[in-house]
Design an enzyme around this catalytic site. Sequence first.
Site, PDB file in Angstrom:
ATOM      1  N   TYR A  93       0.885  -1.182   0.000  1.00 37.57           N
ATOM      2  CA  TYR A  93       0.000   0.000   0.000  1.00 37.57           C
ATOM      3  C   TYR A  93       0.913   1.219   0.000  1.00 37.57           C
ATOM      4  CZ  TYR A  93      -4.342   2.527   1.164  1.00 37.57           C
ATOM      5  OH  TYR A  93      -5.416   3.357   1.149  1.00 37.57           O
ATOM      6  N   ARG A 146      -7.360  10.159  -9.893  1.00 37.81           N
ATOM      7  CA  ARG A 146      -6.741  10.864  -8.760  1.00 37.81           C
ATOM      8  C   ARG A 146      -6.095   9.835  -7.844  1.00 37.81           C
ATOM      9  NH1 ARG A 146      -6.714  12.388  -3.732  1.00 37.81           N
ATOM     10  NH2 ARG A 146      -8.104  10.653  -3.242  1.00 37.81           N
ATOM     11  N   LYS A 164      -5.570  -2.399  -2.611  1.00 37.73           N
ATOM     12  CA  LYS A 164      -6.644  -2.244  -1.630  1.00 37.73           C
ATOM     13  C   LYS A 164      -7.294  -3.586  -1.313  1.00 37.73           C
ATOM     14  CE  LYS A 164      -7.510   1.919   0.045  1.00 37.73           C
ATOM     15  NZ  LYS A 164      -8.295   2.954  -0.600  1.00 37.73           N
ATOM     16  N   GLU A 236     -12.763   4.151  -5.668  1.00 42.57           N
ATOM     17  CA  GLU A 236     -11.376   4.430  -5.301  1.00 42.57           C
ATOM     18  C   GLU A 236     -10.763   5.445  -6.268  1.00 42.57           C
ATOM     19  OE1 GLU A 236      -7.788   4.226  -3.206  1.00 42.57           O
ATOM     20  OE2 GLU A 236      -9.759   3.419  -2.682  1.00 42.57           O
ATOM     21  N   ASP A 237     -10.333   6.576  -5.743  1.00 44.76           N
ATOM     22  CA  ASP A 237      -9.514   7.550  -6.466  1.00 44.76           C
ATOM     23  C   ASP A 237     -10.144   8.060  -7.753  1.00 44.76           C
ATOM     24  OD1 ASP A 237      -7.604   7.659  -4.524  1.00 44.76           O
ATOM     25  OD2 ASP A 237      -6.278   6.184  -5.423  1.00 44.76           O
ATOM     26  N   ASP A 259     -13.886   5.461  -0.502  1.00 47.16           N
ATOM     27  CA  ASP A 259     -12.896   5.407   0.565  1.00 47.16           C
ATOM     28  C   ASP A 259     -12.147   6.723   0.723  1.00 47.16           C
ATOM     29  OD1 ASP A 259     -11.533   3.866   2.630  1.00 47.16           O
ATOM     30  OD2 ASP A 259      -9.773   3.998   1.333  1.00 47.16           O
ATOM     31  N   ASP A 260     -11.933   7.443  -0.377  1.00 49.50           N
ATOM     32  CA  ASP A 260     -11.209   8.711  -0.300  1.00 49.50           C
ATOM     33  C   ASP A 260     -12.015   9.760   0.450  1.00 49.50           C
ATOM     34  OD1 ASP A 260      -9.126   7.729  -2.209  1.00 49.50           O
ATOM     35  OD2 ASP A 260     -10.871   7.684  -3.520  1.00 49.50           O
ATOM     36  N   ASN A 403      -0.918  11.522   1.024  1.00 51.63           N
ATOM     37  CA  ASN A 403      -0.118  10.390   0.560  1.00 51.63           C
ATOM     38  C   ASN A 403       0.369  10.638  -0.853  1.00 51.63           C
ATOM     39  OD1 ASN A 403      -0.288   8.495   2.758  1.00 51.63           O
ATOM     40  ND2 ASN A 403      -2.434   8.174   2.233  1.00 51.63           N
TER      41      ASN A 403
END
Length: 554
Positions: A93, A146, A164, A236-237, A259-260, A403
């Site tokens: 990760y 992203r 993930k 995700e992203d 999740d973001d 991150n």
Amino acid sequence: MAQKTGVDLLKDAVTNGSSSIPKSSRASLGIRGLVPAGHIPFEVNVERCINNLRSKSSPLEKYFYLQGLQDIDERLYFGILTKHITEVMPIVYTPTVGEACQKYSTIYRGTVRGVYLSIEDLGSVREILDVCQKKVTTIVVTDGERILGLGDLGLNGMGICIGKLALYTACAGIHPDSVLPVHLDTGTNNEGNLADPYYLGLRQKKDRGEKFQSLVEEFFDAAQDKFGNNVLIQFEDFGNSTAFGLLEKFQNRACTFNDDIQGTASVALAGVIASGRITKKSMAEHTFLFSGAGEAGTGIASLIASAISIESGIPVEEARKKIHMVDSKGLVTASRIDELAHHKIDFAHELDGEPIKCLKTAVRRIRPTVIVGVSAIPKAFDQEVIEAMTEMNERPIIFALSNPTSKAECTAQEAYEWSDGKAIFASGSPFDPVTLKDGRTFVPGQGNNAYIFPGIGLGVIAAGSTKITDNDMYVAAKSLANQVSDEQIERGCLYPPLDEIREVSLQIAVDIANSAYDTGVATNMPKPDDVKAACEALIYDPYAPTEDIASFVN
């Protein structure tokens, strides 16, 4: 379906046991001579492979090694992850997965792992999903726009979905044969990708219009039709311009979350709740200032406002007034309302005096007790900012959550040194313990989403939830905060040790499942008398004694 053979068993990464397959089973499976004659117990095999991993000279080499193992022997791969999670988490990760994603097309090995859907597949998504013969419970889907703090990586973002899902298994025990990474390809605006002869995605500019929306819609419909209405689909992203709208569109018609936006919010809220054992302050007594007003920032801010409202009894509109945000143009205020993206408007407050154009001025004017970095601007929390926070607060709370590590607003060393050890610090990527010149040692907590999303996943699977609510994120945050020991708090750490993450995820799963039954979104009826036992029964344990190996062959 054709009958499986022993050779099929060896070729399937989920069932391959290689040199750990008992000698007594090899003849009946027809695989004598296909594996070395010796037998190595599984635990010894894990030890052999972790030593090989440690011999690699760089994090990226270690990533390649682990992915190679995952491609051929998932039990061995997850044996390493579950036993050595603290050591390997930064490899599978953040931060290493970011570099791996940037090079995904170059290092692609042709492994059949996941589904790649593009706008060229419109009208055929359901047919494509039929290639999945397994019972999928958990999907992570991205369009790659992203990825972490690295921007638009296009198809190369598929690496984050794979990473993930590995953590869903390693941290909460969701079976590796029931997960599916998915990439939705509508192009990329990354000029480097478009010019790269090895780039594997569509070579066109990003389409965020009707075709993008149609592809997402068709994917959700096909996934629910194929795998059931309670299949978990984690966004995700996705980019800021689409993430909020997609979450709003699907949150009440599918078992889904972003999740973001929501996972990051939950883990950050858990840190704030846990910090109260140090500051002796309730959340309503804090003033929050965010550096960054994108998905993560507004997601955290919204959940904090909701938590303040729940715990103090004040309207959520009043709770929002305790939260301020700085974006690329300065402090988000009511005077800028006409230019603000929709997700920022709730935090656009009236401000007397001159407009605030930068974070440093905002710190002096707003006088926050908590600063949260989600801007992906390295060193945004410089010495001046942290010293100002320390002057105004006995124990300033400083969360540098961006991150990967290269994008962090400050390091743990900087936060503790510049605050003379007074900072209550947490980060998005891992930092080593810090010892100051006077001998005091601090253990920074990592506000890692992996504390949250695996447990939520296990909980919704156990309950058969048809949706995931914002309240579930609050439930998960409280559950996580309650599992931080007094010893961790005394060391300045706001999160449990990573090596306890399976136990942490199990308790979060229990609390999420109970919430699902309480709110009427559970479908696995009747409710079990022992919800914890129901969750435990679902957990994949690579170290558990396997069935007779011959049972894998039909």
